[in-house]
Design an enzyme around this catalytic site. Structure first.
Site, PDB file in Angstrom:
ATOM      1  N   GLU A 164       8.490  -4.578 -19.643  1.00  0.00           N
ATOM      2  CA  GLU A 164      10.044  -5.054 -19.393  1.00  0.00           C
ATOM      3  C   GLU A 164      10.768  -4.204 -20.032  1.00  0.00           C
ATOM      4  O   GLU A 164      11.162  -4.728 -21.341  1.00  0.00           O
ATOM      5  CB  GLU A 164      10.111  -6.347 -18.969  1.00  0.00           C
ATOM      6  CG  GLU A 164      11.381  -6.521 -18.217  1.00  0.00           C
ATOM      7  CD  GLU A 164      11.980  -7.762 -17.941  1.00  0.00           C
ATOM      8  OE1 GLU A 164      11.457  -8.843 -18.896  1.00  0.00           O
ATOM      9  OE2 GLU A 164      12.898  -7.979 -17.318  1.00  0.00           O
ATOM     10  N   ASP A 197      -3.340 -16.944 -24.295  1.00  0.00           N
ATOM     11  CA  ASP A 197      -3.931 -16.876 -22.976  1.00  0.00           C
ATOM     12  C   ASP A 197      -2.790 -16.597 -22.131  1.00  0.00           C
ATOM     13  O   ASP A 197      -2.142 -17.305 -22.071  1.00  0.00           O
ATOM     14  CB  ASP A 197      -4.795 -18.145 -22.771  1.00  0.00           C
ATOM     15  CG  ASP A 197      -5.452 -18.109 -21.246  1.00  0.00           C
ATOM     16  OD1 ASP A 197      -5.103 -17.328 -20.460  1.00  0.00           O
ATOM     17  OD2 ASP A 197      -6.413 -18.713 -21.097  1.00  0.00           O
TER      18      ASP A 197
END
Lengths: 407, 407, 407, 407
Positions: free
Chosen positions: A102, A306
């Site tokens: 981004e 994760d």
């Protein structure tokens, strides 16, 4: 090489399954990965050259992180900082690795960091620490359920003993029970040291459940009954916390707000209130913040956390207020940061480098010290992210910034 | 090279800021990235060799995806499939790239896929499609607010015109207004074709807001007032949807359930009910599913979606029921998948390869066709993930599977 | 009487304020109530004869329950039962008073009761009991907050002492702290015996807060900081419980389901699942039930509970499942029933009669015994209500029943 | 009378069931009520004299509001006002009836009203109006579901026709569809004029569902699938509204805040922010207010609204801010007020008197005018309640006020 071509062909024809390639190449993971990729190239007609370009330790990765490997996703990593953190564990200046696609995010965080540093750093603290599993079993009657719940409440020591036998690094903290009809949910909390610990707590909880199921003739339903609750948005984790619950704060002198954030403390606090509280409240949100998700996401990808835990990391609160003397106070509370500095994705090359860069890869000097250091740094970066975005909104810069950097 | 050493030194000393390196090397992004990395190595005493190993097009990345680049995070990518999808857009068999560091995930999805394929594939459908922005402004009185809300409700055509002038690819769909005190929230929905579209909708919404603020003398607060709501857990997106709202389903003959999932349809439905519905309900969750977050996460990382949108992707519902004839019906509803096949992270090398592998990189034949194809595939993979995990729980395999694959 | 006319006139003209009437009639509450009513009749041109018809002990009511009294609202009270309850406290058969204006409700509950009785009664149990207050204060820094939180965690005995000094009947149970920026929320739980106890816990918490604010120089914000949380819908009370957390269950033989509920166990469980779980889940509800609100409402009005606590009473869960032998198991879990059998509205005539009818008005033999008896009865009536409505839906009777009874 | 004794005896012995009494006394509802009460007195050994004291029109009540009547609950009714309201429908000064057993409530509202009146009255407005039903049916496949959803979206005119045939006063507004697995939920919104309208919309929705089920061979599950959602706490109603969505506001000059509320505008806004927004946010609440439940409760009981709808009435938002000129602006947004001025409990004596006192009993001059008048008044009283409680908290008066009035 003849053999390789043959293997690729057999994968393409389905003779060799995707997960069987290793055994045809003497468990050479690099070779298997390459052949699998070549087969997929043929099957899809798509060149996968970039996916194949990496220097990951596939032996390690294929043991613990991935199956059917064909290479890697390369996620650009930017750097920012140093960020000054005054934590209980994190003390000093840290360069912050952010892996994201981004545009404008690293720049935005950098701006926030420069504000924090100009104020002498962020104060950060781990309020709570605990990894949970929430198994569910079926009880046949309310009477039986009462019996189990009473026993559990009174025998935590026994349960601790059972749980801790499964792993030398796990520490049992607490067990709670919840009853809905025949569904008896337990929520067991553990300290897992520097590991995020989901696997450890799964094994320990399995042992606890086996014991209880035997003892009380309960019907096992699932080791995770979603009262953990793992990787789903929830009020439970927002309220009670999961993983590390972190708070970070900074007080910014008025003139600094004006100079660096191009707005007033009042405007900043006003945007924070209307957007993060009124807007989020109206949306039925569990995220009373501006963009925790972005920062958690970029730091998780950089450091091997994760990625599905980004969900829980996006829960939390940002508050801003003008102090009596006119300065701006801003704080974040992130109740549910599931992080670790050892195990899982942290064992991979780039991720290990990123954590090491902040001096917190691996087991800490005392158990959990590295994970808490990382959590305090992360909390401080969240604060930087909020400062920057809220400041930009207050100064009505959002659109322009995005257009300039991202197009 | 002398110059390079000097630049590195200057970065280390702070003479050159991290974001200024490019201008000292004639905007050679590769060189700047290398020197920045070398400086960080010196500053942190940490070798960053693996982070530096990549073949990303840095010129592209630094324009749109990252700032202060030092290299990449290498996330292992596994492959599974082919998965048979019977969608409106996705029709055929697809190899599925999954980038993750969570051991057992690819294997788990593979198992689900094999079940789906044995049933002739998953049915999938995009129920809704729309990207939203939720600006907030301040109105001075209820009377004024009523005036604005009435005007907005009656002049959608005018607003559409203003919004669509900002970008040839954006289509205005709808605008709603919500009033809390002086805070007037608008929620504007757009069709953004094959792009995820957050930047487009920000620009368009800025234009709409500028117009409204001028016309009604409103005080601008923030282009995002969290009624979008972006990258935060929320009931709003769970209920109304955001991005693509997808449903996918499969009916599995009883004998197949028993053979492949090692449980009965009844046991499967039972676990699904107690875990995904009772457990999640009790937790105040917006995710009535088992692990959407894992699958969304791994596919998002592989294909260049915004990782912070994993939060919204983890919302949603899994239902399982035993049909009258004893077969098992399983479906997922994912209300909020923020995906695109062009722009953002999809323009990067490995990500583009991963999307291309499924034939859905770039603009679709008709606007949005590729994004919808991808959404239907993703929905079907979510279904596979749920099948596998719920089946494993039903067969009490969770712990064992994790231990075997992940340690 | 001349005087009376004059007073009425003065009320009408505003010379005498509504709350001042008592002092013009020697604190004769009946007379004051009458004159106030007569004045309002003049002021509004509306005859208030029925409101004036009552035999309430106004002296009692005006001391503790109402100000500016003009009479009463007469809410029709129906009776049903006897309902057989096998609780820890409620043991036996109870006639159930229900005050409501919703036609069909008493009939509906009666049907449910007849099913429960035919099965030998409902099993009921109070899982938890505790009334909470959640004050909020402002701390000046994270460091200070840590100090307070640590102290609180380690000095519960001291806090207990301070709290219990305020009232001989209050028992301190626990105190938790939550930090969001400078906002330090405490959630203090007490056992308040047979009283619902909000006033007691307010006084006790005020004492605790005064102590803490003095000791740590905290800035008092509010004795209720909405982490109680009182009379608002919330995940907090759904998850952690407030007041009495009750569970009630019954197992209904298949033939009885068919005979009395005119549906099969399967159909019943199916409706329960799709409506109470899928529907409520999709709605972002904290009520996974059919109509707790109706039953809680009618019993609260009959027995003098605080009507605003109907909100919290409407939280909770109904589960239904078909047992292995084909019978139907139905249970309710009501986490947040704020009830008492002494104090507040329970002291009024009709309300006291209604509680006495069930043998549980006033202080229990052991502290809390009556309140728990009432809670177990209420839980069992909730179960009856769910049985009836879900059965009616399963048998597609809803519309017809309403039309017949209500029009 | 011999006969009566015999009937009472037969009720006691169970020969005559509680609901059968009427037919033994020629459907004389008063007599039946009396005998039933006498029987219950015998059965429970409890005198029920006060419950028996009333002048309710039992013929009316037993037709539409209650079954097995034994008398009434007498809820004390206080009066306050007049309250000045500047609404679209409510224009003028209103005396406000409040039925409650919570001491201090009427006094508290009175204080808020005096503040509002001193400011020239409250501005109030009904933002939305619509009663909903959310039936659920089962579809056999995604393909079929798509067909139904498409048809519904395109044939609203037809559905309107079917719905409106069931009642001359109902107006169909909209229908939305939501799909979760095989569960197809419809949410149908109607304008029900001055009636709260749940029965009307149930009948109309039954007709719509019968049509759709026939046409598409759908399996009927429940006329209420909890996507209405009725009498349960939910994000759905908080966000989208149900019944009347009302906003009310007032601007209070600084000196008035200080004089009447004994605090500063800043302190008031500060308490509102920390309690209603931060506290409620942290609690996962759908009520970002101080005590809507109390006010909604007391007005609902006084005016014959359904007490179970207090739950929905307790949702909503209170905002307070200091204007640029230092005055205090306070507003409430109540999204879900389920109110009516005809039908249901409004037909009973005391309730009708209470509504008539405000000039809004019965059908309005234009359909819905009276219900909207009442909603605007209610919104304004909510505002008064918030002013008073937040002011008291800001001035740290809560405990003292409760102790004085309530003990």
């Amino acid at each position: 090489m003849m053999d390789e071509e043959k293997i690729v062909k057999d994968i393409v024809s389905g003779q060799i399954k995707l997960y069987e390639v290793e055994k045809h190449v003497d468990n050479d993971n690099d070779k298997a990965t390459e052949l699998r990729r070549r087969a997929i190239e043929k099957l899809t007609g798509q060149d996968l050259k970039q996916i194949g370009h990496h220097n990951i330790d596939l032996k390690q990765a294929l043991k613990a992180n991935i199956e059917n490997c064909i290479g890697v996703a390369q996620i650009p990593m930017g750097i920012t900082g140093p960020l000054k953190v005054n934590g209980n564990f994190a003390k000093g200046e840290y360069y912050i690795p952010l892996a994201t696609t981004e545009g404008a995010l690293v720049a935005s965080v950098s701006r926030g960091i420069s504000v924090i540093n100009a104020c002498g750093g962020a104060f950060a603290h781990v309020l709570k620490s605990g990894t949970t599993r929430g198994p569910v079993c079926r009880v046949d009657s309310l009477d039986k359920a009462k019996e189990v719940m009473d026993w559990v409440a009174k025998n935590k020591k026994k349960i601790k003993e059972i749980a801790e036998k499964t792993d030398p690094f796990i520490k049992f903290s607490d067990i709670e029970s919840y009853l809905v009809g025949k569904n008896l949910f337990l929520r067991i909390t553990y300290d897992t040291g520097d590991a995020m610990g989901m696997n450890m707590v799964t094994v320990a909880s399995d042992s606890v459940m086996s014991f209880l199921e035997d003892k009380f003739k309960l019907k096992h339903i699932a080791l995770s009954g979603n009262m953990c609750i793992d990787k789903k948005p929830s009020a439970l984790n927002m309220i009670k916390g999961r993983g590390k619950s972190v708070i970070a704060e900074v007080t910014i002198p008025r003139e600094l707000v004006e100079k660096k954030l191009k707005c007033t403390p009042e405007a900043f606090a006003d945007v924070c209130y209307r957007k993060n509280w009124v807007g989020s409240g109206l949306a039925g949100a569990y995220g009373f913040n501006s963009h925790f998700g972005n920062i958690v996401g970029a730091m998780f990808l950089a450091t091997g956390q994760d990625e599905a835990h980004i969900t829980e990391g996006s829960h939390g609160f940002t508050t801003a207020e003008v102090n009596d003397d006119g300065d701006l106070y801003v704080a974040i509370t992130a109740p549910s940061l599931m992080v670790g500095t050892i195990g899982g994705g942290t064992m991979l090359g780039t991720q290990k480098e990123a954590l090491s860069m902040m001096g917190c890869w691996g087991p800490g000097k005392t158990p959990g010290a590295n994970a808490k250091t990382f959590a305090e740094i992360l909390g401080s970066v969240l604060l930087a992210g909020e400062l920057s975005l809220l400041g930009a909104l207050a100064a009505r810069h959002l659109t322009q910034a995005h257009v300039r950097l991202n197009r």
